[in-house]
Design a protein around this motif. Structure first.
Motif, PDB file in Angstrom:
ATOM      1  N   ALA A 241       0.575  -1.237  -0.320  1.00 35.68           N
ATOM      2  CA  ALA A 241       0.100  -0.098   0.313  1.00 35.68           C
ATOM      3  C   ALA A 241       0.581   2.164  -0.052  1.00 35.68           C
ATOM      4  O   ALA A 241       2.389   1.215   0.529  1.00 35.68           O
ATOM      5  CB  ALA A 241      -0.620   0.093   1.329  1.00 35.68           C
ATOM      6  N   GLN A 242       0.530   2.241  -0.486  1.00 31.10           N
ATOM      7  CA  GLN A 242       0.810   3.946  -1.011  1.00 31.10           C
ATOM      8  C   GLN A 242       0.827   4.478   0.580  1.00 31.10           C
ATOM      9  O   GLN A 242      -0.502   4.245   1.296  1.00 31.10           O
ATOM     10  CB  GLN A 242       0.992   4.981  -1.799  1.00 31.10           C
ATOM     11  CG  GLN A 242       0.751   3.745  -2.939  1.00 31.10           C
ATOM     12  CD  GLN A 242       0.583   5.185  -4.317  1.00 31.10           C
ATOM     13  OE1 GLN A 242      -1.006   5.498  -4.325  1.00 31.10           O
ATOM     14  NE2 GLN A 242       1.444   4.596  -5.125  1.00 31.10           N
ATOM     15  N   VAL A 243       1.707   5.073   0.824  1.00 34.16           N
ATOM     16  CA  VAL A 243       1.810   5.949   2.696  1.00 34.16           C
ATOM     17  C   VAL A 243       2.577   6.973   1.458  1.00 34.16           C
ATOM     18  O   VAL A 243       3.475   7.295   1.957  1.00 34.16           O
ATOM     19  CB  VAL A 243       2.641   5.529   3.676  1.00 34.16           C
ATOM     20  CG1 VAL A 243       2.397   6.751   4.769  1.00 34.16           C
ATOM     21  CG2 VAL A 243       2.144   4.277   3.828  1.00 34.16           C
ATOM     22  N   LYS A 244       1.698   8.092   1.985  1.00 34.28           N
ATOM     23  CA  LYS A 244       1.778   8.995   1.229  1.00 34.28           C
ATOM     24  C   LYS A 244       2.168  10.499   2.710  1.00 34.28           C
ATOM     25  O   LYS A 244       1.222  10.478   3.583  1.00 34.28           O
ATOM     26  CB  LYS A 244       0.243  10.235   1.032  1.00 34.28           C
ATOM     27  CG  LYS A 244      -0.115   9.365  -0.219  1.00 34.28           C
ATOM     28  CD  LYS A 244      -1.727  10.355  -0.459  1.00 34.28           C
ATOM     29  CE  LYS A 244      -2.288   9.555  -2.093  1.00 34.28           C
ATOM     30  NZ  LYS A 244      -3.539  10.414  -2.036  1.00 34.28           N
ATOM     31  N   LEU A 245       3.385  10.825   2.266  1.00 30.77           N
ATOM     32  CA  LEU A 245       4.399  11.422   2.942  1.00 30.77           C
ATOM     33  C   LEU A 245       4.580  13.248   2.507  1.00 30.77           C
ATOM     34  O   LEU A 245       4.501  13.596   1.981  1.00 30.77           O
ATOM     35  CB  LEU A 245       5.752  10.985   3.642  1.00 30.77           C
ATOM     36  CG  LEU A 245       5.939   9.667   3.466  1.00 30.77           C
ATOM     37  CD1 LEU A 245       7.239   9.046   3.154  1.00 30.77           C
ATOM     38  CD2 LEU A 245       5.272   9.529   5.071  1.00 30.77           C
ATOM     39  N   ASP A 246       4.041  14.108   3.506  1.00 29.53           N
ATOM     40  CA  ASP A 246       4.227  15.503   3.130  1.00 29.53           C
ATOM     41  C   ASP A 246       5.524  16.246   3.874  1.00 29.53           C
ATOM     42  O   ASP A 246       6.230  15.726   5.512  1.00 29.53           O
ATOM     43  CB  ASP A 246       3.610  16.242   4.048  1.00 29.53           C
ATOM     44  CG  ASP A 246       1.973  16.038   3.155  1.00 29.53           C
ATOM     45  OD1 ASP A 246       1.695  16.031   2.214  1.00 29.53           O
ATOM     46  OD2 ASP A 246       1.267  16.306   4.592  1.00 29.53           O
ATOM     47  N   VAL A 247       6.621  16.481   2.698  1.00 30.44           N
ATOM     48  CA  VAL A 247       7.848  17.207   3.045  1.00 30.44           C
ATOM     49  C   VAL A 247       8.400  18.447   3.350  1.00 30.44           C
ATOM     50  O   VAL A 247       7.838  18.674   2.032  1.00 30.44           O
ATOM     51  CB  VAL A 247       9.328  15.845   2.225  1.00 30.44           C
ATOM     52  CG1 VAL A 247      10.856  15.773   2.365  1.00 30.44           C
ATOM     53  CG2 VAL A 247       8.237  14.565   2.354  1.00 30.44           C
ATOM     54  N   SER A 248       9.564  18.206   4.164  1.00 31.11           N
ATOM     55  CA  SER A 248       9.667  20.200   4.158  1.00 31.11           C
ATOM     56  C   SER A 248      10.490  20.275   3.723  1.00 31.11           C
ATOM     57  O   SER A 248      11.529  19.399   3.329  1.00 31.11           O
ATOM     58  CB  SER A 248       9.649  20.334   5.915  1.00 31.11           C
ATOM     59  OG  SER A 248      10.932  21.753   5.777  1.00 31.11           O
ATOM     60  N   LYS A 249      10.288  21.666   2.322  1.00 29.95           N
ATOM     61  CA  LYS A 249      11.639  21.845   1.726  1.00 29.95           C
ATOM     62  C   LYS A 249      12.271  22.798   2.907  1.00 29.95           C
ATOM     63  O   LYS A 249      13.110  23.369   1.808  1.00 29.95           O
ATOM     64  CB  LYS A 249      10.777  22.942   1.318  1.00 29.95           C
ATOM     65  CG  LYS A 249      10.044  22.305  -0.314  1.00 29.95           C
ATOM     66  CD  LYS A 249       9.404  23.437  -1.571  1.00 29.95           C
ATOM     67  CE  LYS A 249       8.363  22.357  -2.079  1.00 29.95           C
ATOM     68  NZ  LYS A 249       8.230  23.840  -2.990  1.00 29.95           N
ATOM     69  N   GLY A 250      12.603  23.016   3.864  1.00 26.42           N
ATOM     70  CA  GLY A 250      13.240  23.411   4.830  1.00 26.42           C
ATOM     71  C   GLY A 250      12.825  25.221   4.796  1.00 26.42           C
ATOM     72  O   GLY A 250      11.672  25.820   3.835  1.00 26.42           O
ATOM     73  N   PRO A 251      13.533  26.292   5.182  1.00 30.31           N
ATOM     74  CA  PRO A 251      12.859  27.227   5.428  1.00 30.31           C
ATOM     75  C   PRO A 251      12.943  28.128   4.368  1.00 30.31           C
ATOM     76  O   PRO A 251      14.114  27.824   3.871  1.00 30.31           O
ATOM     77  CB  PRO A 251      13.955  27.980   6.686  1.00 30.31           C
ATOM     78  CG  PRO A 251      14.334  27.261   7.828  1.00 30.31           C
ATOM     79  CD  PRO A 251      14.364  25.945   6.510  1.00 30.31           C
ATOM     80  N   ALA A 252      12.724  29.351   3.760  1.00 32.38           N
ATOM     81  CA  ALA A 252      12.567  29.541   2.386  1.00 32.38           C
ATOM     82  C   ALA A 252      13.726  30.511   2.726  1.00 32.38           C
ATOM     83  O   ALA A 252      14.313  31.549   3.403  1.00 32.38           O
ATOM     84  CB  ALA A 252      10.938  30.981   2.134  1.00 32.38           C
ATOM     85  N   GLN A 253      14.590  30.561   1.135  1.00 36.05           N
ATOM     86  CA  GLN A 253      16.239  31.434   1.217  1.00 36.05           C
ATOM     87  C   GLN A 253      16.355  32.559   1.438  1.00 36.05           C
ATOM     88  O   GLN A 253      14.693  33.303   0.253  1.00 36.05           O
ATOM     89  CB  GLN A 253      17.155  30.539   0.195  1.00 36.05           C
ATOM     90  CG  GLN A 253      17.332  29.126   0.627  1.00 36.05           C
ATOM     91  CD  GLN A 253      17.917  28.225  -0.705  1.00 36.05           C
ATOM     92  OE1 GLN A 253      18.363  29.051  -1.320  1.00 36.05           O
ATOM     93  NE2 GLN A 253      19.008  27.549  -0.066  1.00 36.05           N
TER      94      GLN A 253
END
Length: 660
Positions: free
Chosen positions: A591-603
């Motif tokens: 089964a698929q597990v959807k992950l929300d990943v941080s891009k990091g703070p805005a540069q």
């Protein structure tokens, strides 16, 4: 011979007991075979219902078999010498069958095909035994519903060696089969007429209702056919024949066979009244009248007399009736004999009375006709009687009738208003649903429009209930068998759909339906039932806050597939912000597990500080949130910076400034 060879049942063994030997007859509903009961070593008759190729009919077969079984049990308890005994019942290759008494003889239909019509004494003898069987069923609370010559068996007499039908044994068959087939037809089409149209009672045509008086009517038509060699009505289509029973009185048998005595006309007329309330109440009551008719026809002194008062004298006109050879009670078989002595005493007493009355009437006639005044009185009476007969004939034949109005397609209020203007009485049959006709609109009427009806008579109307719509019942959380029964009871068709895992409901329990619960649908609509497979075998772990690499490794160990979506966040780059399904949810492997990943703070871009005094450069960078590292001469001028000017970096990135 070819048909026999092609019949795959011949020679087969049913239920490990009944060996099929030959085919006797094939009807519209079933085929009858002779068979050997290998357990009891006796010959029996096996009736097997025909198979059907219609898918919807096969779907209803389970309900039909259940009704067929219940009726077979009921008939098996009906013990009477004129009823074909039922020994056993079962199902072979999905088709219900009955094991019955094997009667050596022919059907009444075969007899009529050979003889065309029967003599009065033969017809009454057969009718007496036929009614005895039906009366036994009526006493047991059963209605045959399909009385016709095909269901009346004329067997060899108990003594054998005679061709007289008067001494034959008569047995009636197919009580339970008629009722089981009728119930199945009602499911398919609520107004389908199950009885054979040549013998159908008017109330079956107009209302679909059957009671003991329905069998009385059919028995009267069978008696009519035995006496005349034909049924009273025919037509190009069955429906035309059926409605003739509603619209017309059965003619007197003597109109076709003039030699028949009036007592037989009266007997047939009583049994075939269009109004059920005017008939004998059941087969037992009609049996009594048939026995009385046999006794009257067997009395050589029987006659009718017409007496009219003419002034001071009386005119007597004697009319002898037809004499037929009836069987005296003592000569009937034991199973069809009238009570001992009663009939003989009645004959002797009636003969004595008739002889004395005949002598008195003969003397009176001589005195009247011997005088001119008497002869004139008789002539005047004859003229008066002729006028009365003519007027009465016109009234009963034409004058009291009118035509039924057209009420179909009118609303209930409009039909009542029109019936009131015409002086008719309305009666309402059971209403029914209709997809096209609005509610409270007349769907049908009996008698139909433009047909003859007695002035002020009763018209039966069938009203529409409008289109039938049903809500899908709430079966979520119930076992499939219970949900299936509830949906079927709601006139819907349950269909088992796909299954899926569910953490809350155990396997086999309904998760949902399509259409959804509460949706309004037509009767017979298919409802797909979605079932639970129980809790899934893999539990989703908690990945929020973890690094993407760690989350990937954890999911790979469990056999799950990550699906990553990057989002802006002030959280460190590659940190897991959220997941779906949530932790603790059960899923299948793969089964698929959807992950929300941080891009990091805005540069943010690094400002230019080169060529600024070193302390001023430090102030500029710190004002924008960059930590500053000064190298060489803090009081000099900034000559180099790292990162360079306009380089995008995360907020708070240290900047090194070299001053000279």
């Amino acid at each position: 011979m070819d048909t026999q060879v092609a019949d795959t049942l011949l020679g087969s063994l049913i239920d490990g007991r009944y060996r099929i030997r030959g085919r006797v007859a094939r009807g519209g509903m079933a085929t009858v075979y002779t068979a050997t009961d290998e357990r009891l070593e006796r010959t029996v008759a096996v009736k097997i219902i025909h198979p059907t190729q219609a898918p919807e009919a096969r779907a209803r077969m389970a309900g039909f078999v259940e009704r067929f079984t219940d009726e077979a049990k009921t008939i098996a308890r009906l013990t009477h010498p004129n009823v074909v005994a039922v020994y056993d019942q079962g199902s072979h290759a999905g088709l219900p069958y009955l094991v019955m008494e094997y009667v050596r003889g022919r059907t009444l239909r075969d007899v009529l095909a050979e003889r065309r019509r029967l003599s009065p004494d033969e017809a009454l003898a057969i009718a007496e035994q036929m009614l005895a069987a039906i009366a036994a069923a009526h006493r047991a609370g059963l209605v045959h519903r399909d009385v016709k010559p095909e269901n009346v068996l004329v067997a060899e007499p108990p003594t054998g060696g005679t061709t007289s039908l008067v001494d034959s044994v008569v047995k009636v068959a197919d009580f339970g089969l008629a009722r089981a087939v009728e119930a199945s037809a009602e499911e398919e089409n609520g107004n389908q007429l199950m009885a054979t149209v040549a013998y159908v009672a008017p109330e079956l045509v107009t209302q679909g209702h059957a009671d003991p008086r329905t069998d009385v009517y059919s028995a009267g038509i069978v008696l009519f056919e035995m006496l005349t060699g034909r049924v009273p009505y025919d037509g190009d289509r069955p429906v035309e024949v059926a409605w003739q029973h509603v619209d017309r009185d059965v003619p007197a048998p003597s109109t076709l066979v003039p030699s028949l005595p009036p007592v037989l006309d009266a007997l047939v007329a009583r049994a075939t009244r269009r109004d059920p309330a005017a008939r004998p109440a059941d087969a037992g009551a009609l049996l009594t009248e048939v026995q009385a008719a046999r006794d009257e026809l067997g009395n050589p002194h029987s006659h009718t007399a017409v007496l009219r008062q003419l002034g001071d004298e009386t005119a007597v006109i004697a009319q002898p009736t037809m004499v037929v050879a009836a069987v005296r009670p003592a000569e009937r078989p034991a199973w069809a004999r009238l009570p001992e002595g009663g009939g003989q005493r009645t004959h002797r007493r009636r003969a004595v009375e008739d002889e004395g009355l005949g002598a008195r009437l003969a003397g009176l006639r001589t005195r009247i006709m011997g005088s001119p005044r008497g002869r004139l009185a008789v002539a005047a009476a004859a003229v008066v009687l002729g006028l009365v007969a003519a007027v009465g004939g016109w009234w009963f034949g034409v004058g009291r009738y009118t035509v039924a109005p057209q009420l179909v397609s009118l609303t209930k209020a409009e039909a009542e208003a029109q019936a009131t203007r015409g002086g008719f009485t309305l009666r309402y049959a059971e209403p029914r649903y209709d997809e096209k006709i609005p509610k409270d609109t007349v769907l049908g009427q009996a008698p139909v429009s433009a047909t003859r009806i007695v002035k002020g008579g009763t018209i039966t109307l069938t009203l529409s209930l409008g289109p039938e719509r049903l809500p899908v019942p709430d079966v979520v959380g119930k076992d499939f068998e219970l949900a299936q029964a509830e949906l079927t009871g709601a006139k819907l068709v349950p269909v088992k759909g796909s299954s899926r895992y569910d953490d809350a409901l155990p396997a086999g329990v309904v998760l949902g339906t399509d259409p959804k619960v509460g949706t309004v649908v037509k009767p017979g609509a298919k409802v797909t039932v979605i079932l639970s497979k129980g809790r899934a075998p893999v539990t989703v772990p908690n990945l929020v806050g973890k690094n993407l690499g760690e989350a990937r490794n954890t999911l790979a160990q469990l056999g799950l597939t990550p699906v990553e979506t990057y989002k802006d966040s002030d959280k460190p780059k590659d940190e897991i912000l959220g997941q779906s399904p949530a932790d603790g949810t059960g899923v299948e492997k793969g089964a698929q597990v959807k992950l929300d990943v941080s891009k990091g703070p805005a540069q943010v871009p690094v400002p230019r500080v080169v060529d600024l005094p070193c302390q001023q450069a430090k102030q500029v960078l710190e004002s924008q949130g960059f930590p500053v590292n000064i190298q060489l001469n803090p009081n000099g001028v900034a000559r180099f910076q790292n990162p360079g000017e306009n380089t995008p970096v995360p907020p708070g990135t240290p900047v090194t400034v070299t001053c000279l």
